[in-house]
Write an enzyme that holds these catalytic residues in place. Structure first.
Site, PDB file in Angstrom:
ATOM      1  N   GLU A  99      36.089  38.229  35.907  1.00  0.00           N
ATOM      2  CA  GLU A  99      37.305  38.408  36.708  1.00  0.00           C
ATOM      3  C   GLU A  99      38.498  38.846  35.864  1.00  0.00           C
ATOM      4  OE1 GLU A  99      37.791  34.764  38.971  1.00  0.00           O
ATOM      5  OE2 GLU A  99      37.315  33.496  37.267  1.00  0.00           O
ATOM      6  N   HIS A 148      44.724  31.412  47.723  1.00  0.00           N
ATOM      7  CA  HIS A 148      43.775  30.342  48.006  1.00  0.00           C
ATOM      8  C   HIS A 148      43.969  29.687  49.360  1.00  0.00           C
ATOM      9  CE1 HIS A 148      42.733  30.833  43.773  1.00  0.00           C
ATOM     10  NE2 HIS A 148      41.547  30.595  44.265  1.00  0.00           N
ATOM     11  N   CYS A 166      31.246  36.672  44.184  1.00  0.00           N
ATOM     12  CA  CYS A 166      31.655  35.513  44.978  1.00  0.00           C
ATOM     13  C   CYS A 166      33.112  35.617  45.430  1.00  0.00           C
ATOM     14  CB  CYS A 166      31.421  34.224  44.221  1.00  0.00           C
ATOM     15  SG  CYS A 166      32.419  34.081  42.745  1.00  0.00           S
ATOM     16  N   ASP A 187      40.330  37.802  41.677  1.00  0.00           N
ATOM     17  CA  ASP A 187      41.131  37.872  40.453  1.00  0.00           C
ATOM     18  C   ASP A 187      40.972  39.213  39.761  1.00  0.00           C
ATOM     19  OD1 ASP A 187      42.657  35.510  40.110  1.00  0.00           O
ATOM     20  OD2 ASP A 187      40.783  34.403  39.901  1.00  0.00           O
TER      21      ASP A 187
HETATM   22  C1  PEP Z   1      37.710  35.191  42.584  1.00  0.00           C
HETATM   23  O1  PEP Z   1      38.647  35.258  41.792  1.00  0.00           O
HETATM   24  O2  PEP Z   1      37.245  36.166  43.199  1.00  0.00           O
HETATM   25  C2  PEP Z   1      37.069  33.885  42.856  1.00  0.00           C
HETATM   26  C3  PEP Z   1      35.973  33.799  43.562  1.00  0.00           C
HETATM   27  O3  PEP Z   1      37.674  32.773  42.394  1.00  0.00           O
HETATM   28  P1  PEP Z   1      39.029  32.173  43.014  1.00  0.00           P
HETATM   29  O4  PEP Z   1      39.304  32.901  44.303  1.00  0.00           O
HETATM   30  O5  PEP Z   1      38.784  30.728  43.253  1.00  0.00           O
HETATM   31  O6  PEP Z   1      40.013  32.461  41.948  1.00  0.00           O
HETATM   32 MG    MG Z   2      39.004  33.634  40.438  1.00  0.00          MG
END
Ligand code: PEP
Ligand code: MG
Length: 582
Positions: free
Chosen positions: A437, A197, A508, A461
């Site tokens: 995910e 993140h 996403c 994920d």
């Molecule tokens: C993902 O897991 O691709 C996602 C968009 O969520 P995050 O990166 O916030 O876990």
């Molecule tokens: Mg995620």
């Protein structure tokens, strides 16, 4: 422009995490040491009083510590604290700090750090071993006084100064969101992966970043200059004049490329053969909404609502959440904002969440929310209230089964009924989605599709759970490989199930904004790609210069392949052939 250093140039390779090139003096982020911002204060005398109080409190702290050590270990072991107490009595240092506050009008934390650093530098450069030791005494005492000051500070602290490169072992997502970034030209960390993140946040802040640089902290010094190449994943410590020059040329090329792409930014989002595609933005709060207009995003495909929680480092009230969400929706100009319900846990830890051996497999996202109805209800109330102000979609993260999805939906219905009884009913029907995910969700995608309006694939994920590779662990970063045929086939299953059930497919995760991957995803039938806003121009350029039939055949060819390298080569060739058009 930084002057060339007299130290030898050192090159280290890491993982390219956010594009661009940044260069500046090192700002070594040490855990436990507060990061200090420089702000003008209204009353310097108040600052000086705070300083005096902090010195008294620090003296108490050191004396207590000294007494404890005397009791437990003996007088000679406690001698170090006498040296520390002497620092607090150093009239020259203290007077200089006060003078600095009065003459500059800056906050005490900043002035104290500046003066203390000058003293540390002087002692560190002394020939005499004994005097050199004084530098570490001053450093130790400075950090104690600073902790006292931070405890009494009315403002949140943090800002590297003078265009610095932040260097850290690791940056937690909460550190990345709380670190004001005006002075930051780049991030480098020893740990972390591309989809951790912190890397995602660096991309959204448009700050070049390289993560997972092994051995970084063994070679970097506080007074080094560092150059960060976020495209190649390269870090150059103390670059030579020649390196700097070659990078200036590279920066120019990047800028030219960007200018050309930006020229086409407002053109319709259609492939060469007229098929529309939708590019959306991933955001973390109202401050990112400006980018929607700037990059012509069609809406927000992922609003990471947990960012507010991380910024506050606390559980926000319904009103606090409402204010934040309303600020986002108000700036949407009628475009849909997709709220992802709270996804705390994993690497996004809030103070009072318990420690876990396997946080990514643990108490996270929808699991936490279903277990804590008080938290979930507060958030959903705030979102539904904000939905009175404009079109909103809601999606649930980390869905692993039909029952879980149904529970979340039922909970949402309950909150909506409660609000309706208070006379609060959003005008528009809210689109509902499930994030895909977790591999088990893929296996039951057909059933999930019957419960929602859209799927949004969290590739960050999904890759980690499918391949069993921690997304933030630098040691296994080379195994984190979305071009694995197993992952490609998994995605195909998701998009096919969505299409069959007339459910919109969105992606996403970070792959959506990757110019290598976006053509493949659209070719596989994805309807919406949601990404860091600054990634939109490149993706748009490639897709606008491709035909749907070309993208489809790219996907068909990739789906037939059995080896990662083949898949990567083909995607690379495709993307490069399109980028050459620039
Ligand atoms: C993902 O897991 O691709 C996602 C968009 O969520 P995050 O990166 O916030 O876990
Ligand atoms: Mg995620």
């Amino acid at each position: 422009m930084q002057a060339e250093s007299s130290r030898p140039e050192i090159r280290l390779k890491g993982i390219a995490a956010a594009p661009g090139v940044g260069r500046g003096p090192v700002f070594l982020l040490q855990k436990g040491m507060p990061v200090i911002s420089c702000v003008k204060v209204q009353d310097p005398e108040t600052e000086i009083r705070r300083f005096e109080e902090a010195i008294v409190a620090t003296r108490h702290e050191i004396t207590n510590l000294r007494n404890k050590v005397v009791d437990e270990l003996g007088e000679s072991e406690a001698a170090i604290f006498d040296a520390h107490l002497l620092v607090l009595e150093d009239v020259a240092l203290i007077d200089e700090v006060m003078k600095e506050v009065r003459s500059t009008g800056f906050n005490i934390e900043f002035c104290f750090q500046e003066v203390a650093q000058r003293y540390i530098d002087i002692f560190e450069n002394m020939e005499d071993d004994f005097l050199r030791e004084r530098a570490s005494d001053i450093r130790d005492v400075t950090s104690r006084v600073m902790n006292q000051l931070v405890g009494t500070s009315p403002q949140r602290l943090g800002t590297p100064l003078h265009k610095q490169v932040v260097v850290a072992k690791d940056l937690t997502p909460s550190e990345t969101v709380t670190l004001p970034t005006d002075g930051v030209v780049a991030f480098v960390t020893e740990e972390g992966g591309r989809t951790g993140h912190s890397a995602i946040m660096a991309r959204s802040l448009e700050i070049p970043a390289v993560v997972g640089v092994r051995g970084l902290l063994d070679v970097v010094n506080e007074d080094d200059v560092i150059l960060v190449d976020g495209e190649l994943g390269l870090v150059v410590i103390n670059p030579t004049a020649q390196t700097i020059e070659s990078y200036q040329a590279k920066e120019l090329t990047l800028q030219n490329r960007r200018d050309r792409v930006m020229k086409e930014i407002g053109m319709p989002d259609r492939t060469l053969d007229g098929v529309s595609f939708s590019l959306q933005a991933n955001i973390g709060g109202p401050e990112d909404m400006e980018d929607i207009g700037r990059y012509y995003a069609h809406g927000v495909g992922l609003y990471r609502t947990e960012n507010l929680f991380l910024r506050l480092d606390a559980w926000p009230t319904e009103e606090e959440q409402y204010q934040e969400y309303a600020a986002v929706v108000k700036q949407s100009n009628g475009k849909v904002i997709t709220f992802r319900t709270l996804d705390l846990g994993g690497d996004k830890r809030l103070g009072d969440l318990t420690d876990e051996a396997n946080p990514f497999m643990g108490y996270r996202a929808i699991r936490l929310c279903l277990d804590r109805p008080d938290i979930f209800r507060t958030q959903l109330r705030a979102i539904l209230r904000a939905a009175l102000l404009g079109p909103v979609a809601i999606m649930f993260p980390m869905i692993s089964s039909l029952e879980e999805l149904r529970k979340a939906k039922e909970f949402l219905r309950g909150v909506a009924t409660e609000l309706a009884s208070e006379g609060i009913t959003p005008k528009e029907v809210i689109r509902l989605g499930a994030m895909i995910e977790i591999p088990a969700a893929v296996a039951v995608a057909e059933e999930l599709a019957q419960e929602v309006d859209f799927f949004s694939v969290g590739t960050n994920d999904l890759v980690q759970y499918l391949l069993a590779v921690d997304r933030g662990n630098q040691r296994v970063a080379t195994l984190y490989e979305p071009a694995h045929p197993g992952f490609i086939r998994t995605m195909d299953k998701i998009f096919t199930s969505a299409k069959k059930n007339k459910v919109t497919s969105a992606v996403c995760g970070e792959l959506a904004g990757d110019s290598l991957w976006a053509p493949l995803l659209i070719g596989m039938g994805v309807n919406e790609l949601s990404m860091t806003p600054s990634a939109i121009p490149d993706v748009r350029f490639i897709l606008r210069h491709s035909s749907q039939s070309e993208l489809k055949s790219l996907a068909e060819n990739v789906l037939k392949m059995t080896e990662t390298a083949q898949i990567k080569n083909l995607m690379n060739e495709f993307s490069q052939s399109k980028l050459k058009l620039r």
